[in-house]
Motif scaffolding. Sequence first.
Motif, PDB file in Angstrom:
ATOM      1  N   LEU A  66      47.515  35.716  47.369  1.00 48.70           N
ATOM      2  CA  LEU A  66      46.667  34.310  47.841  1.00 48.70           C
ATOM      3  C   LEU A  66      45.332  34.694  47.509  1.00 48.70           C
ATOM      4  CD1 LEU A  66      46.525  31.578  49.267  1.00 48.70           C
ATOM      5  CD2 LEU A  66      46.510  32.880  51.406  1.00 48.70           C
ATOM      6  N   TYR A  67      45.019  35.929  47.782  1.00 48.37           N
ATOM      7  CA  TYR A  67      43.582  36.451  47.455  1.00 48.37           C
ATOM      8  C   TYR A  67      43.168  35.994  46.023  1.00 48.37           C
ATOM      9  CZ  TYR A  67      39.564  39.513  46.895  1.00 48.37           C
ATOM     10  OH  TYR A  67      38.378  39.914  46.586  1.00 48.37           O
ATOM     11  N   ARG A  68      44.120  36.813  45.136  1.00 44.28           N
ATOM     12  CA  ARG A  68      43.769  36.513  43.635  1.00 44.28           C
ATOM     13  C   ARG A  68      43.632  35.224  43.449  1.00 44.28           C
ATOM     14  NH1 ARG A  68      45.897  34.991  39.322  1.00 44.28           N
ATOM     15  NH2 ARG A  68      47.879  34.467  40.385  1.00 44.28           N
ATOM     16  N   ARG A  69      44.590  34.224  43.831  1.00 44.56           N
ATOM     17  CA  ARG A  69      44.541  32.832  43.571  1.00 44.56           C
ATOM     18  C   ARG A  69      43.246  32.128  43.887  1.00 44.56           C
ATOM     19  NH1 ARG A  69      49.009  29.921  46.067  1.00 44.56           N
ATOM     20  NH2 ARG A  69      48.238  28.260  44.912  1.00 44.56           N
ATOM     21  N   VAL A  70      42.784  32.424  45.050  1.00 44.98           N
ATOM     22  CA  VAL A  70      41.388  31.926  45.582  1.00 44.98           C
ATOM     23  C   VAL A  70      40.200  32.309  44.788  1.00 44.98           C
ATOM     24  CG1 VAL A  70      39.781  31.953  47.401  1.00 44.98           C
ATOM     25  CG2 VAL A  70      41.982  31.611  48.005  1.00 44.98           C
ATOM     26  N   VAL A  71      40.218  33.506  44.402  1.00 42.02           N
ATOM     27  CA  VAL A  71      39.209  34.156  43.523  1.00 42.02           C
ATOM     28  C   VAL A  71      39.118  33.491  42.023  1.00 42.02           C
ATOM     29  CG1 VAL A  71      38.390  36.430  42.012  1.00 42.02           C
ATOM     30  CG2 VAL A  71      38.907  36.510  44.681  1.00 42.02           C
ATOM     31  N   PRO A 131      32.103  42.729  36.278  1.00 42.27           N
ATOM     32  CA  PRO A 131      33.226  41.767  36.264  1.00 42.27           C
ATOM     33  C   PRO A 131      34.128  42.010  35.441  1.00 42.27           C
ATOM     34  CG  PRO A 131      30.980  40.850  35.414  1.00 42.27           C
ATOM     35  CD  PRO A 131      30.913  42.310  36.002  1.00 42.27           C
ATOM     36  N   GLU A 132      33.915  42.704  34.038  1.00 40.50           N
ATOM     37  CA  GLU A 132      34.661  42.580  32.885  1.00 40.50           C
ATOM     38  C   GLU A 132      34.659  43.888  32.471  1.00 40.50           C
ATOM     39  OE1 GLU A 132      34.618  40.044  28.953  1.00 40.50           O
ATOM     40  OE2 GLU A 132      35.673  38.902  30.441  1.00 40.50           O
ATOM     41  N   LEU A 133      35.950  44.408  32.004  1.00 41.56           N
ATOM     42  CA  LEU A 133      36.028  45.710  31.470  1.00 41.56           C
ATOM     43  C   LEU A 133      36.997  45.557  30.330  1.00 41.56           C
ATOM     44  CD1 LEU A 133      36.953  48.003  34.639  1.00 41.56           C
ATOM     45  CD2 LEU A 133      34.753  47.529  33.453  1.00 41.56           C
ATOM     46  N   ALA A 144      38.751  38.479  39.241  1.00 42.04           N
ATOM     47  CA  ALA A 144      40.016  37.667  39.169  1.00 42.04           C
ATOM     48  C   ALA A 144      41.257  38.564  39.589  1.00 42.04           C
ATOM     49  CB  ALA A 144      40.119  36.793  38.148  1.00 42.04           C
ATOM     50  N   ARG A 145      41.093  39.792  39.149  1.00 42.09           N
ATOM     51  CA  ARG A 145      42.174  40.750  38.861  1.00 42.09           C
ATOM     52  C   ARG A 145      43.411  40.192  38.298  1.00 42.09           C
ATOM     53  NH1 ARG A 145      42.126  44.765  42.789  1.00 42.09           N
ATOM     54  NH2 ARG A 145      44.334  44.993  42.459  1.00 42.09           N
ATOM     55  N   THR A 146      42.723  39.851  36.915  1.00 41.54           N
ATOM     56  CA  THR A 146      43.677  39.549  35.732  1.00 41.54           C
ATOM     57  C   THR A 146      43.412  40.444  34.707  1.00 41.54           C
ATOM     58  OG1 THR A 146      42.033  37.925  34.907  1.00 41.54           O
ATOM     59  CG2 THR A 146      43.634  37.068  36.385  1.00 41.54           C
ATOM     60  N   LEU A 156      50.195  42.310  36.587  1.00 40.54           N
ATOM     61  CA  LEU A 156      50.343  43.597  37.126  1.00 40.54           C
ATOM     62  C   LEU A 156      50.418  43.547  38.615  1.00 40.54           C
ATOM     63  CD1 LEU A 156      47.433  45.164  35.028  1.00 40.54           C
ATOM     64  CD2 LEU A 156      49.881  44.976  34.640  1.00 40.54           C
ATOM     65  N   THR A 157      50.949  44.511  39.097  1.00 40.66           N
ATOM     66  CA  THR A 157      51.021  44.687  40.553  1.00 40.66           C
ATOM     67  C   THR A 157      49.765  45.262  40.962  1.00 40.66           C
ATOM     68  OG1 THR A 157      51.599  47.061  40.453  1.00 40.66           O
ATOM     69  CG2 THR A 157      53.467  45.315  40.617  1.00 40.66           C
ATOM     70  N   ALA A 158      49.451  45.129  42.158  1.00 36.99           N
ATOM     71  CA  ALA A 158      48.207  45.531  42.641  1.00 36.99           C
ATOM     72  C   ALA A 158      47.818  47.053  42.656  1.00 36.99           C
ATOM     73  CB  ALA A 158      48.019  45.275  44.335  1.00 36.99           C
ATOM     74  N   THR A 159      48.802  48.004  42.539  1.00 31.51           N
ATOM     75  CA  THR A 159      48.649  49.314  42.260  1.00 31.51           C
ATOM     76  C   THR A 159      48.352  49.505  40.651  1.00 31.51           C
ATOM     77  OG1 THR A 159      49.990  50.100  44.282  1.00 31.51           O
ATOM     78  CG2 THR A 159      49.552  51.497  42.753  1.00 31.51           C
TER      79      THR A 159
END
Length: 225
Positions: A66-71, A131-133, A144-146, A156-159
């Motif tokens: 849910l956090y990822r989707r909001v970001v 923000p971007e690597l 966005a953790r994508t 990807l999983t969180a870990t």
Amino acid sequence: MTGSGELVLVVEHDPAVAELQRRCLTREGYRVEVEPDPSGAPDAAARLRPDAVVLDLSTAAQPVELYRRVVQALVTRPGSSGGRVVAVVGPLDPAVARGLGPHRVDRPFGPRALVQAVAVAMRRGSSDGTPELRAGALTLDTAARTCDADGADVALTATEFDLLRYLARNPGRVFTREQLLESVWGPGAGAGSRTVDVHIAQLRAKLGDASPIRTVRGVGYRLDP
């Protein structure tokens, strides 16, 4: 006053808590919109384009998702302000907490803690610093953790994301398994060195030919720039 008319979206399932948040943030000069259903937070964020979101994750079955989707809604919406997310949480597993960014308040909380968290999120402007690597054909969006590998989205999983992000922030540097456990899983996590090997193998399988992760025999792992 802390705020200067910035818009804060408050996502909160408890009406009494939502009203408390609305009052204390309005008193500080913020404009406030309330969304009572956490599952509706991504749509509300995309529609309102707030400068920050106070996101109730205490009842979410999948808080990281849910956090990822909001970001994602904030950073990809055309004309978005790129606002920040402050996670409101209950007791959390450390692995889950690492997937929720640096801006959090724990329930129960006081008005001062909430206002301070929102103000810090506004000032930082980015939930993760860079923000971007990039590394070869790999691109990580840390806000966005994508993950994009050679033009394809990789789930990807969180870990897995945390591990890949840590390596990408230190390209060319060799890390032992113990160093990766300490930095990604955290002290006292109870995981063994085999855990690192398993997650590296999973990352390589998901990234395919785009994987920049290399094994340094007898030492550990590095990520090629």
